[in-house]
Design an enzyme around this catalytic site. Structure first.
Site, PDB file in Angstrom:
ATOM      1  N   GLU A   1     -40.930 -68.921  80.475  1.00 38.61           N
ATOM      2  CA  GLU A   1     -41.410 -67.619  80.935  1.00 38.61           C
ATOM      3  C   GLU A   1     -42.827 -67.739  81.507  1.00 38.61           C
ATOM      4  O   GLU A   1     -43.479 -68.777  81.357  1.00 38.61           O
ATOM      5  CB  GLU A   1     -41.397 -66.623  79.784  1.00 38.61           C
ATOM      6  CG  GLU A   1     -42.271 -67.034  78.613  1.00 38.61           C
ATOM      7  CD  GLU A   1     -42.857 -65.836  77.876  1.00 38.61           C
ATOM      8  OE1 GLU A   1     -43.461 -64.972  78.537  1.00 38.61           O
ATOM      9  OE2 GLU A   1     -42.712 -65.772  76.649  1.00 38.61           O
TER      10      GLU A   1
ATOM     11  N   LYS B   1     -46.457 -57.308  84.340  1.00 42.46           N
ATOM     12  CA  LYS B   1     -45.710 -57.872  83.212  1.00 42.46           C
ATOM     13  C   LYS B   1     -44.285 -57.326  83.317  1.00 42.46           C
ATOM     14  O   LYS B   1     -44.049 -56.142  83.095  1.00 42.46           O
ATOM     15  CB  LYS B   1     -46.382 -57.458  81.901  1.00 42.46           C
ATOM     16  CG  LYS B   1     -45.665 -57.906  80.631  1.00 42.46           C
ATOM     17  CD  LYS B   1     -46.421 -57.457  79.380  1.00 42.46           C
ATOM     18  CE  LYS B   1     -45.556 -57.542  78.144  1.00 42.46           C
ATOM     19  NZ  LYS B   1     -46.230 -57.029  76.946  1.00 42.46           N
TER      20      LYS B   1
ATOM     21  N   ASP C   1     -42.181 -48.233  69.392  1.00 39.73           N
ATOM     22  CA  ASP C   1     -42.433 -49.443  70.177  1.00 39.73           C
ATOM     23  C   ASP C   1     -41.561 -50.596  69.680  1.00 39.73           C
ATOM     24  O   ASP C   1     -41.867 -51.251  68.682  1.00 39.73           O
ATOM     25  CB  ASP C   1     -43.917 -49.820  70.097  1.00 39.73           C
ATOM     26  CG  ASP C   1     -44.275 -50.954  71.053  1.00 39.73           C
ATOM     27  OD1 ASP C   1     -43.358 -51.575  71.616  1.00 39.73           O
ATOM     28  OD2 ASP C   1     -45.471 -51.210  71.240  1.00 39.73           O
TER      29      ASP C   1
ATOM     30  N   SER D   1     -39.624 -53.959  71.365  1.00 38.85           N
ATOM     31  CA  SER D   1     -39.560 -54.764  72.590  1.00 38.85           C
ATOM     32  C   SER D   1     -38.162 -54.777  73.201  1.00 38.85           C
ATOM     33  O   SER D   1     -37.155 -54.886  72.483  1.00 38.85           O
ATOM     34  CB  SER D   1     -39.990 -56.193  72.299  1.00 38.85           C
ATOM     35  OG  SER D   1     -39.859 -56.981  73.458  1.00 38.85           O
TER      36      SER D   1
ATOM     37  N   LYS E   1     -43.538 -62.815  66.655  1.00 36.79           N
ATOM     38  CA  LYS E   1     -44.979 -62.865  66.363  1.00 36.79           C
ATOM     39  C   LYS E   1     -45.296 -62.098  65.078  1.00 36.79           C
ATOM     40  O   LYS E   1     -44.773 -61.010  64.847  1.00 36.79           O
ATOM     41  CB  LYS E   1     -45.765 -62.283  67.537  1.00 36.79           C
ATOM     42  CG  LYS E   1     -45.552 -63.058  68.828  1.00 36.79           C
ATOM     43  CD  LYS E   1     -46.410 -62.492  69.938  1.00 36.79           C
ATOM     44  CE  LYS E   1     -45.955 -63.020  71.288  1.00 36.79           C
ATOM     45  NZ  LYS E   1     -44.713 -62.377  71.757  1.00 36.79           N
TER      46      LYS E   1
HETATM   47  N1  PSU Z   1     -44.796 -65.834  73.415  1.00 36.14           N
HETATM   48  C1  PSU Z   1     -46.106 -66.190  73.354  1.00 36.14           C
HETATM   49  N2  PSU Z   1     -47.011 -65.373  73.987  1.00 36.14           N
HETATM   50  C2  PSU Z   1     -46.622 -64.260  74.693  1.00 36.14           C
HETATM   51  C3  PSU Z   1     -45.251 -63.894  74.752  1.00 36.14           C
HETATM   52  C4  PSU Z   1     -44.371 -64.721  74.085  1.00 36.14           C
HETATM   53  O1  PSU Z   1     -46.469 -67.202  72.726  1.00 36.14           O
HETATM   54  O2  PSU Z   1     -47.481 -63.572  75.262  1.00 36.14           O
HETATM   55  C5  PSU Z   1     -44.826 -62.654  75.529  1.00 36.14           C
HETATM   56  C6  PSU Z   1     -43.365 -62.760  75.947  1.00 36.14           C
HETATM   57  O3  PSU Z   1     -43.320 -62.636  77.352  1.00 36.14           O
HETATM   58  C7  PSU Z   1     -42.675 -61.579  75.276  1.00 36.14           C
HETATM   59  C8  PSU Z   1     -43.793 -60.601  75.261  1.00 36.14           C
HETATM   60  O4  PSU Z   1     -41.537 -61.160  75.982  1.00 36.14           O
HETATM   61  O5  PSU Z   1     -44.887 -61.406  74.802  1.00 36.14           O
HETATM   62  C9  PSU Z   1     -43.495 -59.417  74.353  1.00 36.14           C
HETATM   63  O6  PSU Z   1     -44.085 -58.276  74.898  1.00 36.14           O
HETATM   64  P1  PSU Z   1     -43.680 -56.818  74.358  1.00 36.14           P
HETATM   65  O7  PSU Z   1     -44.056 -56.860  72.907  1.00 36.14           O
HETATM   66  O8  PSU Z   1     -44.522 -55.848  75.149  1.00 36.14           O
HETATM   67  O9  PSU Z   1     -42.219 -56.647  74.612  1.00 36.14           O
HETATM   68 MN    MN Z   2     -43.529 -52.767  73.465  1.00 39.54          MN
END
Ligand code: PSU
Ligand code: MN
Length: 307
Positions: free
Chosen positions: A26, A87, A139, A141, A160
């Site tokens: 990604e 993004k 929220d 994802s 995470k």
């Molecule tokens: N893994 C990492 N760092 C990141 C991400 C993943 O080590 O920044 C990113 C990925 O692109 C994932 C996004 O899809 O964080 C999640 O964003 P959100 O919580 O807004 O869906």
């Molecule tokens: Mn989100």
């Protein structure tokens, strides 16, 4: 298929012609997940790790109205240094392409691009999930839903630790996404090997993960697999050390009214600052570790392909 807006890098085009193993990567991690210049350095290291493991890297990004499947060196530099990179998740991918904008793909968008390009395995750091306070903020994802719809095996170091991990696992279960811990029973928590939660499934080899991927296709099940690969022992930050820092960063995000797509990048940046770079060092180690496992899975899929 010829009218899809896909542009393959020369390396990926050659790998496709030769039927070699390809691993998708990604680009949101580059533009929104890590500071410059560590972001480009890491992107290059991760690509090199995949090549060293006998596969070919395909970093995804949107530029000039095309999905780039594999970035040439100059394009990677352009992406890493561009301002106002969008993004992109499932909701934004088509609009960005149609407008000719520049965009980085999240886990969800990278899965979509991988499936369009016929790539089955994708390595990232950690997937998005259910955020703390989701009962109020809603929220969650789009990565979770994508895992239930798009047939790509995603190798991540769990979700995470800034997220609500019990709720993230519940949603994945509801959506029918196999969550497979690699080589241990515990679900890993990104910077730490153990979230304190059991993973629903466990496998101990790349070959078994590839066989499971293939069986889903045989059964006609939509959606992918989440492979939760723990960060290497020597690189981990124990979760007890990180928990109070995460709580402080989350409180700041709440106080500043950070919402939507901005939440994850904000928290990652604040943790980087509050730990004086320790979270970034661990993040780099875990992405590289995931890339190596993804390469093994992609190779196992190629080696067991029927003629
Ligand atoms: N893994 C990492 N760092 C990141 C991400 C993943 O080590 O920044 C990113 C990925 O692109 C994932 C996004 O899809 O964080 C999640 O964003 P959100 O919580 O807004 O869906
Ligand atoms: Mn989100």
């Amino acid at each position: 298929m010829t009218d899809l807006p896909l542009t393959y890098s020369s390396e990926v085009a050659a790998a496709r012609a030769e039927g070699r193993a390809i691993v998708a990567l990604e680009s949101t991690i580059i533009t929104h997940g890590m500071p410059y210049p560590q972001n480009v350095e890491t992107a290059r290291l991760v690509e090199a790790d995949i090549r060293a493991a006998g596969a070919v890297p395909a970093t995804m990004a949107v530029m000039d109205g095309r999905i780039h499947v594999g970035l040439e060196d100059a394009d990677l530099d352009r992406l890493a240094q561009a301002r106002d990179v969008a993004k992109l998740s499932r909701a934004d991918l088509a609009l960005c392409l149609a407008q000719g904008g520049i965009g980085a793909t999240t886990v969800a968008a990278t899965m979509i691009c991988s499936a369009l390009a016929g790539i089955s395995v994708f390595a990232t750091g950690g997937i998005g999930g259910v955020h703390q306070g989701a009962a109020d903020s809603f929220d969650i994802s789009a990565d979770l839903r994508e895992l239930s719809e798009t047939p790509v095996t995603v190798v991540a170091a769990g979700a995470k630790a800034i997220l609500d991990l019990p709720k993230t696992l519940e949603v994945l279960e509801t959506l029918g996404v196999p969550v497979i811990a690699y080589g241990q029973d515990a679900f890993p928590a990104f910077w730490s090997r153990d979230s304190g939660l059991a993973a629903p499934l466990r496998l101990n080899s790349a070959a078994e993960i590839a066989a499971s991927h293939r069986m889903r296709a045989t059964l006609g099940l939509p959606g992918g697999q989440l492979v939760a690969n723990p960060i290497p022992v020597e690189a981990e930050i124990p979760s007890a050390a990180l928990a109070p820092v995460i709580a402080d960063a989350q409180a700041e995000a709440d106080a500043q009214g950070i919402r939507g797509k901005a939440v994850t990048p904000f928290l990652l940046q604040r943790l980087f600052e509050m730990t004086e770079g320790a979270t970034l060092t661990a993040n780099i180690a875990l992405v590289r570790n995931n890339a190596r496992l993804a390469a093994q899975i992609a190779r196992a899929l190629v080696e067991t392909r029927s003629a």
